[in-house]
Design a protein around this motif. Structure first.
Motif, PDB file in Angstrom:
ATOM      1  N   LEU A  25      56.367  58.553  17.091  1.00 54.20           N
ATOM      2  CA  LEU A  25      56.176  59.823  16.030  1.00 54.20           C
ATOM      3  C   LEU A  25      55.033  59.937  15.202  1.00 54.20           C
ATOM      4  CD1 LEU A  25      57.321  62.418  15.351  1.00 54.20           C
ATOM      5  CD2 LEU A  25      58.762  61.058  13.707  1.00 54.20           C
ATOM      6  N   LYS A  26      54.452  58.631  14.548  1.00 55.13           N
ATOM      7  CA  LYS A  26      53.325  58.653  13.586  1.00 55.13           C
ATOM      8  C   LYS A  26      52.126  58.816  14.279  1.00 55.13           C
ATOM      9  CE  LYS A  26      51.762  57.384   9.601  1.00 55.13           C
ATOM     10  NZ  LYS A  26      52.049  57.841   8.212  1.00 55.13           N
ATOM     11  N   GLU A  27      52.151  58.297  15.628  1.00 56.09           N
ATOM     12  CA  GLU A  27      51.056  58.513  16.513  1.00 56.09           C
ATOM     13  C   GLU A  27      50.698  59.868  16.777  1.00 56.09           C
ATOM     14  OE1 GLU A  27      49.456  57.106  21.156  1.00 56.09           O
ATOM     15  OE2 GLU A  27      50.661  55.992  19.685  1.00 56.09           O
ATOM     16  N   ILE A  28      51.831  60.516  17.188  1.00 53.98           N
ATOM     17  CA  ILE A  28      51.783  62.327  17.485  1.00 53.98           C
ATOM     18  C   ILE A  28      51.714  62.910  16.586  1.00 53.98           C
ATOM     19  CG2 ILE A  28      53.479  63.918  18.429  1.00 53.98           C
ATOM     20  CD1 ILE A  28      55.042  61.891  19.880  1.00 53.98           C
ATOM     21  N   LEU A  29      52.260  62.818  15.205  1.00 52.53           N
ATOM     22  CA  LEU A  29      51.926  63.556  14.333  1.00 52.53           C
ATOM     23  C   LEU A  29      50.581  63.521  13.759  1.00 52.53           C
ATOM     24  CD1 LEU A  29      55.117  63.305  12.190  1.00 52.53           C
ATOM     25  CD2 LEU A  29      54.517  64.994  13.789  1.00 52.53           C
ATOM     26  N   THR A  30      50.122  62.307  13.746  1.00 51.69           N
ATOM     27  CA  THR A  30      48.622  61.857  13.107  1.00 51.69           C
ATOM     28  C   THR A  30      47.729  62.656  13.940  1.00 51.69           C
ATOM     29  OG1 THR A  30      49.204  59.739  12.508  1.00 51.69           O
ATOM     30  CG2 THR A  30      46.852  60.243  12.994  1.00 51.69           C
ATOM     31  N   SER A  45      50.139  66.503   7.096  1.00 54.76           N
ATOM     32  CA  SER A  45      50.779  65.067   6.901  1.00 54.76           C
ATOM     33  C   SER A  45      51.298  64.619   8.091  1.00 54.76           C
ATOM     34  CB  SER A  45      51.909  65.278   5.810  1.00 54.76           C
ATOM     35  OG  SER A  45      52.662  63.991   5.658  1.00 54.76           O
ATOM     36  N   SER A  46      51.413  63.327   8.035  1.00 53.75           N
ATOM     37  CA  SER A  46      52.090  62.577   9.355  1.00 53.75           C
ATOM     38  C   SER A  46      53.519  61.972   8.939  1.00 53.75           C
ATOM     39  CB  SER A  46      50.921  61.745  10.151  1.00 53.75           C
ATOM     40  OG  SER A  46      50.997  60.449   9.022  1.00 53.75           O
ATOM     41  N   SER A 351      57.922  58.183  24.734  1.00 46.34           N
ATOM     42  CA  SER A 351      58.108  59.478  24.175  1.00 46.34           C
ATOM     43  C   SER A 351      59.090  59.381  22.858  1.00 46.34           C
ATOM     44  CB  SER A 351      58.755  60.615  25.288  1.00 46.34           C
ATOM     45  OG  SER A 351      58.149  60.662  26.398  1.00 46.34           O
ATOM     46  N   TYR A 352      58.895  60.318  21.758  1.00 52.13           N
ATOM     47  CA  TYR A 352      59.494  60.625  20.943  1.00 52.13           C
ATOM     48  C   TYR A 352      60.802  61.346  21.056  1.00 52.13           C
ATOM     49  CZ  TYR A 352      61.552  61.078  16.199  1.00 52.13           C
ATOM     50  OH  TYR A 352      62.592  61.348  15.142  1.00 52.13           O
ATOM     51  N   VAL A 353      62.155  61.085  20.832  1.00 54.31           N
ATOM     52  CA  VAL A 353      63.089  61.980  21.438  1.00 54.31           C
ATOM     53  C   VAL A 353      64.165  61.873  20.364  1.00 54.31           C
ATOM     54  CG1 VAL A 353      63.182  61.395  23.994  1.00 54.31           C
ATOM     55  CG2 VAL A 353      64.419  59.884  22.586  1.00 54.31           C
ATOM     56  N   GLU A 354      64.857  63.045  20.202  1.00 54.38           N
ATOM     57  CA  GLU A 354      65.846  63.381  18.980  1.00 54.38           C
ATOM     58  C   GLU A 354      67.129  63.822  20.113  1.00 54.38           C
ATOM     59  OE1 GLU A 354      64.017  64.373  14.920  1.00 54.38           O
ATOM     60  OE2 GLU A 354      63.888  66.033  16.482  1.00 54.38           O
ATOM     61  N   PHE A 355      68.122  63.798  19.607  1.00 48.91           N
ATOM     62  CA  PHE A 355      69.499  64.254  20.385  1.00 48.91           C
ATOM     63  C   PHE A 355      70.247  65.272  19.580  1.00 48.91           C
ATOM     64  CE2 PHE A 355      68.207  60.517  22.635  1.00 48.91           C
ATOM     65  CZ  PHE A 355      68.268  60.639  23.777  1.00 48.91           C
ATOM     66  N   LEU A 356      70.488  66.292  20.132  1.00 46.22           N
ATOM     67  CA  LEU A 356      71.386  67.266  19.309  1.00 46.22           C
ATOM     68  C   LEU A 356      72.897  67.744  20.359  1.00 46.22           C
ATOM     69  CD1 LEU A 356      71.420  69.323  17.033  1.00 46.22           C
ATOM     70  CD2 LEU A 356      70.603  70.678  18.750  1.00 46.22           C
TER      71      LEU A 356
END
Length: 542
Positions: A25-30, A45-46, A351-356
């Motif tokens: 996630l840090k890499e993606i946001l950066t 911001s990251s 990949s960065y994943v979240e679940f809902l």
């Protein structure tokens, strides 16, 4: 993040999943924090907490205007911190409509990594190294690509992979790991490509150790094509010449180099096997060294398991990877598990994943990270049937179908080659309609439909559904379930319809539930007979 192809590193990945997910996630946001889309939420911001707090959960329609702007020629940094090199077209399985997603070369690299890692895992479960001891008969195709107004390619994820420099320059290419040359995979005419895959596979039958495709349906379709073309294929092998209707020159020339002249002895062997009245075990009879079939057999593909088992003498079916057009997820760490027991291990470095939760009712606080997911009931959103207050899920349908096809198998010489369903609410009470395509197991068998057996199949389906369905049936709020048997070839026509709407055979999955009126019309035009259950599902346990 570094990508290691050492199986020992899998333990490190899975045991440190939280930290690795945070790093991804840090890499993606950066990389993307200063894009037009994220700038308004993150202000450059990251920080993960700020991302969780400020960036909303959205649907595809929310980000589509940004995607379309890039597709129409605006700069990539509208939505991506890196260069967008192409767009991926989804299959439309979940929502019923195809979507396009921006892609860069890293996605291709990740796809190659996932496939290579999966291959390593699979090789550990077989006595011989497939790459050293034989070849894969890979049934892979591409669809003619389109371009955006800005000139970027739009195609499926797998087509992007096969057309990439990553695939064309792969190290394993030197070992000719596939029976077909790349020119067959890249042939834009699907019929020529299917035929040439079969021709190459048959001419090298003693080298084939794996039959490989994206989805189970692709393997079944290849066998259907073989039933149509086997005499012509034998003629090609006997003469050493490719049929004149194969007009793609690169494809034709590459296949001619595989044939290497007349081989009447091989043609006789293939002709003898294909002349049997029954095609049971045809895969192992034509390719006796085949150790397993490699294709996705979860979800909608479950319906093709009995057909594949029939054609292959129950060779192991390895469902090795899990992914989507939007994102890659993980691999099957137990490739020899039974199809109904297949599970996938998420690789946290991809990949960065979240679940809902599906039934979150707008509560965004219920979102959890990968490591916080708990065991429980899951399903694809929108993949349900309902005519009253009941909810019949994908899992319910597949379990019911397993029970019904057992009745069919025990009572007839027919096998199910395709099915789909929909909830008919055009009349009251509404009812479930299942479309079945059936095929004799023996070539010389007279195709007959037994009304009593098909009625029992209807009953078996209804008996498998849950209490709300049975209660609705008892109270007259849900009508009798119906099976409509369609002509042979109907599900090929259905596939052709969806492909004509922009899909691809390599990503096509027969919809479990039909929602399109145009697709329903394809089915309705080919109905042979209709059957209903003659008795109500048991409601004694309600």
């Amino acid at each position: 993040m570094s990508l290691s192809l050492d199986l020992k590193d899998l333990d490190v990945l899975t045991s440190n999943a939280k930290q690795i997910q945070d790093d991804v996630l840090k890499e993606i946001l950066t990389l993307n924090a200063n894009t037009e889309y994220l700038q308004r939420f993150l202000h450059g911001s990251s920080d993960k907490d700020l991302f969780k707090k400020n960036v909303p959960v959205v649907s595809y329609d929310d980000v589509r205007p940004y995607i379309e702007r890039v597709a129409n020629g605006e700069r990539s940094d509208v939505i991506s911190g890196g260069p967008i090199t192409r767009f991926v077209r989804s299959s439309g399985t979940t929502g019923g409509k195809q979507k396009i997603f921006p892609m860069n070369d890293k996605y291709i690299e990740m796809m190659g990594y996932l496939m290579a890692l999966s291959s390593l895992v699979t090789s550990k479960h077989f006595s011989d190294n497939v790459a050293e001891k034989g070849k894969k008969m890979g049934l892979h195709y591409i669809r003619t690509e389109s371009t955006t107004p800005s000139g970027l390619r739009v195609c499926t994820a797998l087509a992007s992979f096969f057309m990439s420099d990553y695939f064309k320059n792969r190290p394993s290419k030197c070992n000719s790991e596939y029976t077909s040359p790349d020119q067959v995979i890249l042939c834009p005419d699907i019929n020529q490509s299917v035929y040439c895959h079969l021709l190459c596979g048959l001419s090298q039958r003693d080298k084939v150790v794996v039959v490989n495709a994206t989805f189970a349906y692709v393997v079944v379709q290849a066998i259907n094509a073989l039933q149509i073309y086997w005499k012509e294929l034998c003629s090609n092998i006997r003469s050493g010449h490719v049929s004149e209707w194969i007009t793609d020159l690169e494809c034709r020339n590459s296949v001619s180099s595989i044939l290497r002249g007349p081989n009447p002895e091989l043609a006789d062997v293939i002709e003898q096997e294909c002349s049997h009245t029954s095609w049971e075990g045809i895969i192992t009879r034509l390719w006796p060294r085949a150790k397993y079939i490699q294709c996705a057999i979860t979800g909608q593909m479950t319906q093709y398991i009995p057909t594949l088992e029939f054609y292959s003498n129950k060779l192991p079916i390895v469902s090795s990877t899990y992914g989507s057009s939007e994102c890659l997820f993980g691999i099957n760490m137990d490739p020899l598990s039974k199809p109904q027991d297949v599970s996938y291990t998420f690789l946290p470095n991809i990949s960065y994943v979240e679940f809902l939760p599906v039934d979150h009712e707008g509560d965004m606080n219920s979102i959890v990270d990968l490591v916080d997911v708990k065991l429980g009931f899951v399903r694809r959103k929108n993949m349900v049937l309902s005519v009253n207050v009941e909810t019949t899920t994908e899992e319910d349908i597949l379990k019911a179908m397993a029970r019904a096809t057992l009745v069919l198998d025990q009572s007839t010489n027919l096998m199910l080659t395709g099915f789909t369903c929909y909830a008919d609410i055009s009349t009251f009470p509404g009812h479930y309609v299942f479309y079945w395509e059936l095929k004799p197991k023996d070539v010389n068998y007279v195709f007959e439909l037994d009304e009593n057996v098909l009625a029992e199949c209807c009953y078996a389906l209804e008996e498998s559904f849950d209490a709300p369905y049975k209660l609705g049936s008892k109270d007259g709020l849900i009508g009798a379930l119906e099976i409509r048997v369609v002509q042979q070839g109907t599900f090929d026509s259905l596939m052709e319809y969806f492909i004509s709407q922009g899909g691809s055979i390599t990503q096509y999955k027969t919809p479990l539930c039909i929602k399109s009126s145009e697709a329903l019309a394809v089915l309705e035009n080919k109905v042979l007979a209709q059957f209903y259950s003659k008795k109500k599902p048991c409601s004694c346990d309600l």
